[in-house]
Design a protein around this motif. Structure first.
Motif, mmCIF file in Angstrom:
data_model
loop_
_atom_site.group_PDB
_atom_site.id
_atom_site.type_symbol
_atom_site.label_atom_id
_atom_site.label_comp_id
_atom_site.label_asym_id
_atom_site.label_seq_id
_atom_site.Cartn_x
_atom_site.Cartn_y
_atom_site.Cartn_z
ATOM 1 N N MET A 133 -13.096 -21.656 -60.561
ATOM 2 C CA MET A 133 -11.747 -21.945 -61.030
ATOM 3 C C MET A 133 -11.821 -23.112 -62.005
ATOM 4 S SD MET A 133 -9.947 -19.722 -59.355
ATOM 5 C CE MET A 133 -8.243 -20.266 -59.366
ATOM 6 N N VAL A 134 -11.241 -22.903 -63.193
ATOM 7 C CA VAL A 134 -11.262 -23.970 -64.191
ATOM 8 C C VAL A 134 -9.846 -24.277 -64.649
ATOM 9 C CG1 VAL A 134 -13.575 -23.363 -65.013
ATOM 10 C CG2 VAL A 134 -11.585 -22.338 -66.112
ATOM 11 N N ASP A 135 -9.636 -25.506 -65.064
ATOM 12 C CA ASP A 135 -8.338 -25.931 -65.595
ATOM 13 C C ASP A 135 -8.106 -25.220 -66.932
ATOM 14 O OD1 ASP A 135 -6.408 -27.615 -67.174
ATOM 15 O OD2 ASP A 135 -6.411 -28.771 -65.307
ATOM 16 N N ALA A 136 -6.939 -24.568 -67.051
ATOM 17 C CA ALA A 136 -6.659 -23.772 -68.247
ATOM 18 C C ALA A 136 -6.598 -24.619 -69.505
ATOM 19 C CB ALA A 136 -5.346 -23.011 -68.063
ATOM 20 N N GLU A 137 -6.259 -25.912 -69.382
ATOM 21 C CA GLU A 137 -6.143 -26.786 -70.545
ATOM 22 C C GLU A 137 -7.422 -27.555 -70.824
ATOM 23 O OE1 GLU A 137 -3.601 -26.867 -72.622
ATOM 24 O OE2 GLU A 137 -2.544 -25.337 -71.461
ATOM 25 N N THR A 138 -7.992 -28.191 -69.785
ATOM 26 C CA THR A 138 -9.176 -29.033 -69.993
ATOM 27 C C THR A 138 -10.479 -28.251 -69.955
ATOM 28 O OG1 THR A 138 -9.457 -29.553 -67.633
ATOM 29 C CG2 THR A 138 -7.932 -30.943 -68.896
ATOM 30 N N GLY A 139 -10.468 -27.080 -69.277
ATOM 31 C CA GLY A 139 -11.688 -26.291 -69.145
ATOM 32 C C GLY A 139 -12.625 -26.821 -68.080
ATOM 33 N N GLU A 140 -12.229 -27.869 -67.353
ATOM 34 C CA GLU A 140 -13.077 -28.454 -66.323
ATOM 35 C C GLU A 140 -12.982 -27.658 -65.023
ATOM 36 O OE1 GLU A 140 -11.938 -32.504 -65.860
ATOM 37 O OE2 GLU A 140 -12.637 -33.127 -67.861
ATOM 38 N N VAL A 141 -14.115 -27.622 -64.284
ATOM 39 C CA VAL A 141 -14.153 -26.921 -63.001
ATOM 40 C C VAL A 141 -13.306 -27.687 -61.986
ATOM 41 C CG1 VAL A 141 -15.628 -26.160 -61.095
ATOM 42 C CG2 VAL A 141 -16.445 -25.974 -63.468
ATOM 43 N N VAL A 142 -12.459 -26.983 -61.236
ATOM 44 C CA VAL A 142 -11.579 -27.597 -60.241
ATOM 45 C C VAL A 142 -12.193 -27.430 -58.855
ATOM 46 C CG1 VAL A 142 -9.259 -27.573 -59.222
ATOM 47 C CG2 VAL A 142 -9.565 -27.085 -61.663
ATOM 48 N N GLU A 143 -12.346 -28.525 -58.134
ATOM 49 C CA GLU A 143 -12.919 -28.487 -56.786
ATOM 50 C C GLU A 143 -11.883 -27.985 -55.787
ATOM 51 O OE1 GLU A 143 -16.029 -28.937 -56.414
ATOM 52 O OE2 GLU A 143 -16.389 -29.669 -58.446
ATOM 53 N N ASN A 144 -12.352 -27.566 -54.602
ATOM 54 C CA ASN A 144 -11.469 -26.985 -53.591
ATOM 55 C C ASN A 144 -10.329 -27.917 -53.191
ATOM 56 O OD1 ASN A 144 -12.735 -24.490 -53.405
ATOM 57 N ND2 ASN A 144 -14.179 -25.179 -51.847
ATOM 58 N N ASP A 145 -10.625 -29.237 -53.045
ATOM 59 C CA ASP A 145 -9.587 -30.169 -52.595
ATOM 60 C C ASP A 145 -8.538 -30.443 -53.678
ATOM 61 O OD1 ASP A 145 -11.257 -31.530 -54.265
ATOM 62 O OD2 ASP A 145 -11.393 -33.331 -53.026
ATOM 63 N N GLN A 146 -8.773 -29.955 -54.898
ATOM 64 C CA GLN A 146 -7.816 -30.140 -55.985
ATOM 65 C C GLN A 146 -6.940 -28.909 -56.222
ATOM 66 O OE1 GLN A 146 -11.006 -31.162 -58.871
ATOM 67 N NE2 GLN A 146 -9.830 -33.034 -59.272
ATOM 68 N N LYS A 147 -7.267 -27.819 -55.533
ATOM 69 C CA LYS A 147 -6.534 -26.572 -55.743
ATOM 70 C C LYS A 147 -5.210 -26.585 -54.977
ATOM 71 C CE LYS A 147 -10.799 -23.892 -56.235
ATOM 72 N NZ LYS A 147 -11.658 -22.848 -55.629
ATOM 73 N N GLY A 148 -4.184 -26.034 -55.585
ATOM 74 C CA GLY A 148 -2.881 -25.936 -54.938
ATOM 75 C C GLY A 148 -2.135 -24.710 -55.441
ATOM 76 N N ARG A 149 -0.920 -24.502 -54.907
ATOM 77 C CA ARG A 149 -0.098 -23.371 -55.324
ATOM 78 C C ARG A 149 1.094 -23.876 -56.124
ATOM 79 N NH1 ARG A 149 -1.795 -21.710 -50.185
ATOM 80 N NH2 ARG A 149 -2.683 -19.600 -50.117
#
Length: 293
Positions: free
Chosen positions: A49-65
Motif C-alpha cells: 500500500m502506497v500513499d497516492a500523493e507521496t508514493g511512499e509505502v504505508v505501514e500497517n499502523d498508519q492504515k485507516g478507513r
C-alpha cells in the motif's frame, strides 16, 4: 467430504427453533487462477500500500478507513466507531414472513447457502418447518447476520434440507428504466415473429446444468498444461467478423432453413448407416445346426 460450516446457529419460527448449519452452496475453487510473478526470477510478487500523493509505502499502523466526501477529501472512520454501529450476531435466523416463490424478483437473489440441521436434537423441528413450506409452496423471508452485516435471506425446501439465498437490498439494484427507456418499439410483422417462434421450437430443451461448459476455463487448463510440459503454444489468429448486412427477414429464414437442413442431414446419415449394416442371419435352433453338420 463436506466443507466446514460457514455459520452455526438456530432457525426460529415463532416459538419453534432448531440448531442449524449454513454451508456455501457455490464455490470458485476449481477456477483457474493466476498470480503476479517476476518474469526474470519467476518469484511471486507482493503488493504494497502506497500513499497516492507521496508514493511512499504505508505501514500497517498508519492504515485507516476513510469515506470520500468529494474528490480527494475523506472523513476518517476509526475502528472503534465502526464497531459501534456493527450489528452483533445473535446466531439466529429469525423468520419474519412467508411469501409465494413467484413473487421474488430474481434480480434480488444474491448468494446461495445450504441449511442443514445441526445434530439430532432439532431434526424434528427442522422437518416440520421444511415440510410446512412444501405443503404451502411458500418461501420464508428471514434475517441473518453475516460478517457484521444484517441480510435478508429467502429460505425454501431443497431435497431433505433447505436452500437459503441472501437477497440484495433495493438500493443495490439499478433502475431498469435508465437502460430500457430509450429502446424503440418498432413494428414487427407477424411473419417475422412466427419465424422466430419456429427457431425457438428447434432449440427447445430442458434446464440441465450438467451440459454447461466453460470453454474458456477448459482452454486455460489446456494452456497451463502445455506450458508446464514445455510444449509450444500456437496463438490462434482472430477471425474477422463478416461485414455483410443481411435483412432481419433473410436472417430468420436462413436460420430456420439451416436448422431444417441440419436435421435432414442427420436423419440421412442415420439411414445410410442402417443401410450399410449387414442383415442379421435368422437364429437357428441348436438341434437343427447339429443335424446340418
Amino acid at each position: 467430504m463436506a466443507a466446514r460450516a460457514y455459520w452455526k446457529g438456530s432457525l426460529k419460527l415463532s416459538l419453534v427453533s432448531c440448531p442449524v448449519l449454513l454451508y456455501p452452496a457455490s464455490t470458485s475453487v476449481e477456477k483457474t487462477r493466476f498470480h503476479m510473478i517476476n518474469k526474470e526470477t519467476g518469484n511471486r510478487l507482493k503488493q504494497q500500500m502506497v500513499d497516492a500523493e507521496t508514493g511512499e509505502v504505508v505501514e500497517n499502523d498508519q492504515k485507516g478507513r476513510g469515506y470520500e466526501l468529494k474528490k480527494g477529501e475523506y472523513v476518517e472512520i476509526d475502528k472503534d466507531e465502526l464497531e459501534a454501529v456493527q450489528i452483533e450476531s445473535n446466531h439466529t435466523i429469525d423468520i419474519d414472513s412467508f411469501v409465494p416463490k413467484e413473487e421474488i424478483d430474481k434480480r434480488y437473489l444474491n448468494h446461495p447457502y445450504y441449511i442443514a440441521p445441526d445434530g439430532k436434537a432439532g431434526v424434528d423441528a427442522f422437518a416440520v418447518i421444511r415440510d410446512a413450506m412444501k405443503d404451502q409452496d411458500r418461501v420464508a423471508l428471514a434475517r441473518i447476520v453475516l460478517t457484521n452485516r444484517e441480510h435478508v435471506i429467502a429460505i425454501e425446501p431443497l431435497g431433505k434440507g433447505l436452500l437459503g439465498t441472501t437477497l440484495r437490498y433495493p438500493y443495490e439494484l439499478r433502475d431498469e428504466d435508465e437502460y430500457f427507456d430509450s429502446i424503440k418499439n418498432p413494428k414487427i410483422s407477424k411473419d417475422m415473429i412466427e419465424l422466430a417462434g419456429h427457431i425457438l421450437d428447434t432449440k427447445a430443451a430442458h434446464f440441465d446444468p450438467s451440459k454447461f461448459r466453460d470453454e474458456y476455463e477448459d482452454a486455460l487448463k489446456a494452456l497451463v498444461k502445455r506450458k508446464a510440459a514445455g510444449k509450444p503454444v500456437k496463438v490462434a489468429e482472430r477471425e474477422e467478423k463478416p461485414d455483410n448486412v443481411v435483412s432481419l427477414m433473410d436472417a430468420l429464414t436462413q436460420s430456420l432453413k439451416g436448422k431444417a437442413s441440419a436435421k435432414r442431414t442427420a436423419h440421412s446419415a442415420v439411414r445410410r448407416v442402417a443401410q450399410r449394416r449387414p442383415a442379421k442371419r435368422p437364429h437357428r435352433p441348436a438341434a437343427r445346426r447339429r443335424s446340418a453338420g
